[in-house]
Design an enzyme around this catalytic site. Structure first.
Site, PDB file in Angstrom:
ATOM      1  CG  ASP A  95      -7.668  -6.514  -2.698  1.00  0.00           C
ATOM      2  OD1 ASP A  95      -7.226  -6.253  -1.555  1.00  0.00           O
ATOM      3  OD2 ASP A  95      -8.888  -6.595  -2.940  1.00  0.00           O
TER       4      ASP A  95
ATOM      5  N   GLY B  26       0.832  -1.205   0.000  1.00  0.00           N
ATOM      6  CA  GLY B  26       0.000   0.000   0.000  1.00  0.00           C
ATOM      7  C   GLY B  26       0.861   1.246   0.000  1.00  0.00           C
TER       8      GLY B  26
ATOM      9  N   GLY C 173       1.668   3.531  -2.206  1.00  0.00           N
ATOM     10  CA  GLY C 173       1.441   4.697  -3.057  1.00  0.00           C
ATOM     11  C   GLY C 173       2.504   4.836  -4.126  1.00  0.00           C
TER      12      GLY C 173
ATOM     13  CG  HIS D 200      -4.359   4.668  10.526  1.00  0.00           C
ATOM     14  ND1 HIS D 200      -4.113   5.989  10.815  1.00  0.00           N
ATOM     15  CD2 HIS D 200      -4.339   4.588   9.165  1.00  0.00           C
ATOM     16  CE1 HIS D 200      -3.966   6.678   9.707  1.00  0.00           C
ATOM     17  NE2 HIS D 200      -4.105   5.848   8.691  1.00  0.00           N
TER      18      HIS D 200
ATOM     19  CE  LYS E  16       4.678   6.225   4.503  1.00  0.00           C
ATOM     20  NZ  LYS E  16       3.562   7.205   4.358  1.00  0.00           N
TER      21      LYS E  16
ATOM     22  CG  ASP F 215      -1.141   1.116  -3.432  1.00  0.00           C
ATOM     23  OD1 ASP F 215      -2.379   0.939  -3.463  1.00  0.00           O
ATOM     24  OD2 ASP F 215      -0.594   1.947  -2.697  1.00  0.00           O
TER      25      ASP F 215
END
Length: 262
Positions: A149, A101, A103, A168, A164, A124
């Site tokens: 995915d 993930g 970016g 959350h 990173k 990603d």
């Protein structure tokens, strides 16, 4: 009143807060207005405000998406500046680093400042992998982009892995799916592999932590900030043992280091 603090409201200021305030006063404000309704109905405030999930919303709103990414860039600027100094990345000479993930690859670019021999891979979505900035970073910094995915697709094999500000966004159950998928994707001698999780270390007595926790709740169902112990327990449940916690200077952010359990 124009002073040193107000200068950060300018778009062209190196430490600009313009995009954060713009995003907060438009997208987040409307979502926050539904926090009470969300608590009563046990539904996500963002979905009550906009009638759809946050990622679906951004996929249809280019202007909001642009502002969001500029907000992230401003918020994460000092995290990226600090990352070469928080941990000794020279331990991973000639290793493959996979950012899950990740970016357009800014984290791996920052890490390569400490150890240029690291071979960087970003895993990603296809939209991110094919973006103009990703293509530019691929050419300039040698980053390989793999589309997929992280909930279900096999994650590229590496020597160390980075996650990173991803966990959350999700509930513990959803995080377990991501971490379980990563653990199954690991090949070869797992004793030599490491996972680095970069997140806010939640402190209920800290106003910034509390505010960010409320923001996360208002935007995504199950999203939350977590304490160090919560991360340890969550990762242990999914096959990772805690090694160390590396604190960022002048920040509540931390780099949590884990090894796959034997």
């Amino acid at each position: 009143i124009q002073n040193e603090a107000s200068e950060t409201l300018r778009k062209d200021h190196p430490d600009t807060l313009y995009y954060f305030i713009d995003y907060s006063s438009t997208v987040l404000y409307k979502s926050a207005a539904h926090i009470y309704d969300g608590l009563i109905s046990r539904k996500c405030p963002f979905e009550l405000a906009y009638g759809e999930q946050v990622f679906s919303f951004f996929s249809k709103n280019e202007e909001a998406t642009t502002t969001f990414h500029k907000t992230l860039a401003a918020v994460q600027k000092y995290t990226l500046l600090a990352i070469p100094h928080v941990y000794d990345w020279t331990k991973w000479k000639n290793s493959v680093g996979v950012d899950i993930g990740g970016g357009p690859g800014e984290l791996l670019i920052a890490i390569k400042q400490s150890e240029p021999s690291i071979k960087p891979i970003v895993f990603d979505s296809i939209d991110v992998a094919q973006s103009a900035l990703s293509k530019e970073n691929s050419q300039k910094h040698g980053i390989s982009f793999v589309a997929g995915d992280f909930f279900k697709d096999e994650i590229p094999d590496g020597d160390f892995y980075l996650i990173k500000l991803i966990l959350h966004d999700w509930s513990d159950n959803q995080c377990s799916v991501i971490l379980g998928n990563l653990r199954r994707s690991m090949k070869g001698d797992i004793k030599k592999k490491s996972l680095f999780v970069i997140e806010l270390e939640y402190d209920r007595n800290d106003l910034q932590s509390t505010n960010l926790d409320i923001i996360m709740y208002s935007v995504m169902e199950g999203a939350r900030e977590r304490t160090e112990q919560h991360f340890k327990d969550l990762l242990k449940h999914n096959g990772f043992e805690h090694v160390a916690t590396h604190k960022f200077p002048n920040s509540n952010n931390a780099l949590f280091e884990f090894k796959p359990s034997q």
